[in-house]
Design an enzyme around this catalytic site. Structure first.
Site, PDB file in Angstrom:
ATOM      1  N   LYS A 130       0.838  -1.198   0.000  1.00 52.54           N
ATOM      2  CA  LYS A 130       0.000   0.000   0.000  1.00 52.54           C
ATOM      3  C   LYS A 130       0.875   1.250   0.000  1.00 52.54           C
ATOM      4  CE  LYS A 130      -3.988   1.767   2.655  1.00 52.54           C
ATOM      5  NZ  LYS A 130      -4.922   1.452   3.756  1.00 52.54           N
ATOM      6  N   SER A 156      -9.691  -0.959   7.351  1.00 52.73           N
ATOM      7  CA  SER A 156      -9.167  -0.675   6.008  1.00 52.73           C
ATOM      8  C   SER A 156      -8.507  -1.841   5.285  1.00 52.73           C
ATOM      9  CB  SER A 156      -8.176   0.484   6.075  1.00 52.73           C
ATOM     10  OG  SER A 156      -8.861   1.715   6.028  1.00 52.73           O
ATOM     11  N   SER A 165      -9.748   1.462   3.135  1.00 51.49           N
ATOM     12  CA  SER A 165      -8.927   2.264   2.255  1.00 51.49           C
ATOM     13  C   SER A 165      -7.877   1.467   1.473  1.00 51.49           C
ATOM     14  CB  SER A 165      -8.194   3.333   3.079  1.00 51.49           C
ATOM     15  OG  SER A 165      -7.295   2.723   3.982  1.00 51.49           O
TER      16      SER A 165
END
Lengths: 470, 102
Positions: free
Chosen positions: A57, A156, A132
């Protein structure tokens, strides 16, 4: 498989599908090939992750690479060091290949708050991948890589895993070092792992967990000792909180969760109805705590030491205000303002009040684990929703994390595992089952989830568009 | 003379100034409305009794480890400066206070 072949396979799949999905912000083809060739020349594999490509990420610092949390305010930022989790994976022979898209600074549940465009769900390109960690979930669901690192502050990693039909895991707070994770809300932040199976996630956890003296909140524990694979769940008491009941969920998800509970019962688990009334306040508590911490953390983005810089009147104060005003996305601005207003608005709950409520919620959750070994619920109360459907509607967006935030507030380990699909508007969409464990019982959560996967094999279902992939 | 603003807009303007975020005037009412509804939602927490409850500031309260207070190698200056929008003579460069850059 040879490392180089694994990398070439991943690159071919990325080439075939990435333009439609938007899971990745950057791909380091040459770096991955060079590392793969080096690994292939070694006389013996370093371990189960030797030669396995992975994605990470964009809020995890990767030395020399563009990992700027999908924010314009970190435009061009190349960290001078790598996160501990990445260092440990590289040392174990895993190959960092790509940086994944995300909601800016991890603020969001749909991936739509990225400064670089939303990620599309591989199961239905008109829908969100969740968030996210939208790109990490979509990259695994699209078959680009077998696993990806994400982060999980309030769901997330788990929620996008559920919406994309992959496995996701939020470790106990402090189990994986936060060093190199760009902070959102430090009392809640964890590095998360998303993968094509729980077995894969176990391999990653065994590698990246363990004390790190460079993170003061890191647990003083050795790397996670995994439990032996279970053939049944006999002897396990699984609590089903009535406040997190399947009734909260859309019809399709509800049926899948009920079937998953029955499957665990058939494997020998005892299902126990429990009540956690204070967790009804978990979402509001989370909103206050996370916004206040975010407002404080993001004060460091001022155009001075890194990222973009805007100037209007030639003064330092003007430069800072202009940089922050024009470079933070709308959701980041909203959360920073909320966190700031909460500290000064009379009549609103203070950070301290929320921290007291949090203590009560945490005490309630810890006490329940004297009666049960795990808690089971849906990961998200719904399947993937359409892109744009909730834009500008924070309350509806937060609804998606309703069942994920209690574990975050209490720092509990929690996994999301695929538990089948349901038909929504004529499309098959995956549903995720959440298994939440007692403090530091990461290994128990994983072994239970792995047993569920071995018995149900729901995790083997693939998004239709990946059918013709190399 | 600027028109008087409603309390919600004034609250948003004040928060933005406090946290050093420049916001165009035409964006303020929309932001104020969003802020207002988020603050309203948060108020449900006030109904939860917390008398005598210690705030939970951090998890793993027992984990905060102490480290030896000793000099260790830090990041190399050139690596850190590589990310700075402006630099000069080995230092990050910023505009001066009122009066421009130096």
């Amino acid at each position: 498989m040879k490392a180089r072949a694994a990398v070439e396979g991943a690159l071919a799949r990325i080439e075939a599908l990435e333009a439609e999905i938007g899971a990745l912000l950057d791909v380091d083809e040459e770096g991955a090939r060079t590392l793969a060739d080096k690994l292939d020349r070694e006389p013996a594999p370093r371990g189960p992750l030797h030669g396995v490509p992975f994605a990470l990420k964009a809020n995890l610092c990767w030395r020399g690479h563009l990992t700027g949390a999908a924010s314009r305010i970190l435009d061009g930022y190349r960290p001078p060091y790598s996160a501990t989790a990445i260092e440990r994976l590289i040392a174990a022979g895993a190959i960092p290949l790509a940086i994944t898209n995300m909601d800016e600074f991890a603020f969001g549940s749909s991936g739509e708050n990225s400064s670089f465009g939303a990620t599309r769900n591989p199961w239905d390109l008109s829908r969100t991948a969740g968030g996210s960690s939208s790109g990490s979930a979509a990259a695994v669901a699209a078959g680009f890589v077998p696993f990806a690192l994400g982060s999980d502050t309030g769901g997330s990693a788990r929620q996008p895993a559920a919406l994309c039909g992959v496995s996701g895991f939020k470790p106990s707070y402090g189990r994986i070092s936060r060093r190199g994770l760009i902070a959102f809300a430090p009392s809640l932040d964890t590095v998360g792992v998303l993968g094509d199976s729980i077995e894969r996630i176990e391999q990653v956890l065994a590698c990246v967990s363990g004390h790190d003296e460079r993170d003061a909140t890191s647990l003083a524990l050795p790397p996670l000792a995994l439990e032996a694979p279970r053939e049944h769940l006999r002897g396990l008491r699984i609590g089903v909180p009535k406040e997190w009941d399947a009734e909260l969920c859309d019809q399709g998800a509800r049926d899948r969760i009920r079937a998953a509970l029955e499957a665990m019962h058939a494997l020998g688990a005892e299902l126990v109805s429990v009540s956690l009334p204070l967790t009804l306040h978990a979402n509001a508590t989370y909103q206050v705590v996370s916004a206040c911490e975010a407002a404080s953390q993001l004060a460091r983005y001022d155009g001075v030491r890194y990222g973009s810089r805007e100037s209007c009147d030639g003064t330092l104060q003007g430069m800072i205000a202009q940089t922050r005003g024009s470079s933070f996305g709308p959701e980041s601005r909203r959360r920073i303002l909320l966190g700031t207003a909460l500290t000064s608005d009379e009549g609103s709950p203070s950070y301290e009040h929320a921290a007291r409520v949090r203590r009560r919620i945490v005490d309630e959750l810890r006490a329940i684990f004297e009666r049960v070994d795990l808690l089971a619920s849906a990961t998200a109360p719904e399947v993937a929703f359409r892109l744009g459907e909730r834009s500008g509607d924070s309350a509806r967006m937060h609804h998606s994390d309703l069942l994920a935030v209690p574990a975050s507030l209490a720092g509990l380990p929690a996994a999301s595992v695929p538990c089948g699909t349901c038909t929504t508007d004529g499309v098959e969409l995956p549903v995720g089952l959440q298994l939440c464990g007692a403090p530091r019982a990461d290994a128990r959560v994983l072994s239970t989830a792995r047993c569920f996967q071995a018995a149900t094999r729901h995790h083997l279902a693939r998004a239709p568009l990946t059918g013709a992939l190399p | 003379m600027t028109a008087p603003q409603d309390p919600a807009t004034e609250r948003a303007r004040r928060a933005a100034a406090l946290v050093r975020i420049a916001i165009d005037a035409h964006e303020l009412p929309g932001l104020a409305a969003e802020l207002d509804s988020a603050l309203e939602a948060a108020k449900s927490l006030l109904a939860v009794p917390v008398e005598g409850v210690e705030p939970l500031w951090t998890l793993n309260e027992d984990a905060a480890s102490e480290r030896l207070d000793e000099v260790r190698p830090s990041l190399a200056r050139d690596l850190v400066l590589a990310n700075a929008p402006e630099q000069r003579d080995g230092m990050v460069r910023v505009p001066d206070g009122p009066g421009g850059a130096r």
